[in-house]
Design a protein around this motif. Structure first.
Motif, PDB file in Angstrom:
ATOM      1  N   GLN A   1      -5.055 -13.356  31.042  1.00  0.00           N
ATOM      2  CA  GLN A   1      -4.446 -14.068  32.566  1.00  0.00           C
ATOM      3  C   GLN A   1      -5.404 -14.426  33.150  1.00  0.00           C
ATOM      4  O   GLN A   1      -5.764 -15.401  34.603  1.00  0.00           O
TER       5      GLN A   1
ATOM      6  N   PRO B   1       0.298 -19.218  32.772  1.00  0.00           N
ATOM      7  CA  PRO B   1      -0.096 -17.600  33.926  1.00  0.00           C
ATOM      8  C   PRO B   1       0.859 -17.228  34.487  1.00  0.00           C
ATOM      9  O   PRO B   1       2.360 -17.534  34.313  1.00  0.00           O
ATOM     10  N   GLU B   2       1.514 -15.766  34.180  1.00  0.00           N
ATOM     11  CA  GLU B   2       2.173 -15.677  34.562  1.00  0.00           C
ATOM     12  C   GLU B   2       3.131 -15.501  36.329  1.00  0.00           C
ATOM     13  O   GLU B   2       4.283 -15.576  36.306  1.00  0.00           O
TER      14      GLU B   2
END
Length: 279
Positions: free
Chosen positions: A48, A133-134
């Protein structure tokens, strides 16, 4: 003029120069994420963080496109200067005003196509190799910076287009254009460090908003390394990754400055070109 633009676009997009430029830009974009992917394979736990960093890298790299405008303009103009065909174009009945704005329109189209494809390749390789991406808001933040930079690119294209029409030599107009970007910026930056009263003058340099508005750097001696280069440092990337959307004042600043350069450069460039002897 529409027929002229169509003919110029057809000619330009069928040139080897254009295809090679697009290929190089796309390969470089993919290569950046291949490097990030190699780092990901060695340490998957940081995936991440690598995704955030890769997305954030786009923001300081926006500045490089202002200098790459030279390549875009050269794609459109190089054959005209090489084969001296400007006079032939005018003899077909096109006015100098039509030729001027036609070339500018083609330059904007070429820049938009190459930039969009390059960005698509970058994001596609990022998501394919590293994942998403989170925090999806980061993608919106990056596109917010890209949108703010568009008026500045239009201003840069108009400035470089004017240089190309005024100075009928690719090497010469390239140096003049780079001089317009670099010299005022360095001079006004040095004056601002000496006396903050010069800040409004520093703000008029075309590359300034990339640092102050888009990248959010403060004008100080401590940031001189960032502001003399591209701003590509770990701390700069971290600040971008943790930033918010640009405030309306920053967006307005980029818009007004870009359009001011576009209008002034176009008026001067067209006025000189209409009086210059074409050989």
């Amino acid at each position: 003029m529409l027929n002229y633009i169509k003919a110029e676009c057809f000619k330009t997009f069928n040139r080897v120069y254009t295809r090679n430029t697009l290929l190089i830009f796309a390969l470089l974009a993919a290569l950046v994420n291949v490097v990030f992917f190699m780092a990901f394979r060695s340490n998957p736990a940081d995936s991440q963080e690598l995704i955030r960093t890769s997305l954030s890298v786009i923001v300081p790299m926006l500045l490089i496109m202002v200098y790459m405008v030279l390549i875009m303009i050269d794609i459109v103009f190089s054959e005209e200067y090489k084969y001296k065909t400007f006079k032939n174009t005018l003899s077909f009945g096109f006015t100098r005003t039509q030729v001027y704005f036609g070339k500018l329109a083609v330059s904007i189209i070429v820049t938009a196509v190459i930039s969009l494809i390059t960005l698509f390749v970058y994001l596609a390789t990022l998501f394919l190799l590293l994942g998403f991406p989170e925090d999806m808001n980061l993608i919106g933040l990056v596109f917010n910076r890209i949108a703010a930079a568009i008026p500045l690119y239009i201003g840069a294209l108009c400035l470089c287009n004017a240089c190309a029409f005024i100075i009928p030599n690719s090497t010469a107009f390239s140096f003049v254009y780079m001089g317009f970007l670099i010299v005022p910026y360095l001079l006004f930056y040095a004056l601002t460090l000496l006396n903050p009263a010069f800040m409004p003058l520093f703000s008029t340099a075309l590359v300034t908003p990339f640092y102050t508005a888009i990248m959010g750097l403060d004008i100080s001696v401590a940031n001189m390394g960032n502001m003399m280069a591209v701003g590509f440092k770990v701390e700069s990337i971290d600040s971008i990754a943790n930033a918010a959307l640009l405030p309306a004042t920053s967006v307005a600043y980029c818009l007004i400055l870009g359009l001011a350069y576009a209008v002034i450069a176009t008026l001067i460039g067209l006025a000189v070109y209409r009086r210059r002897e074409i050989r």
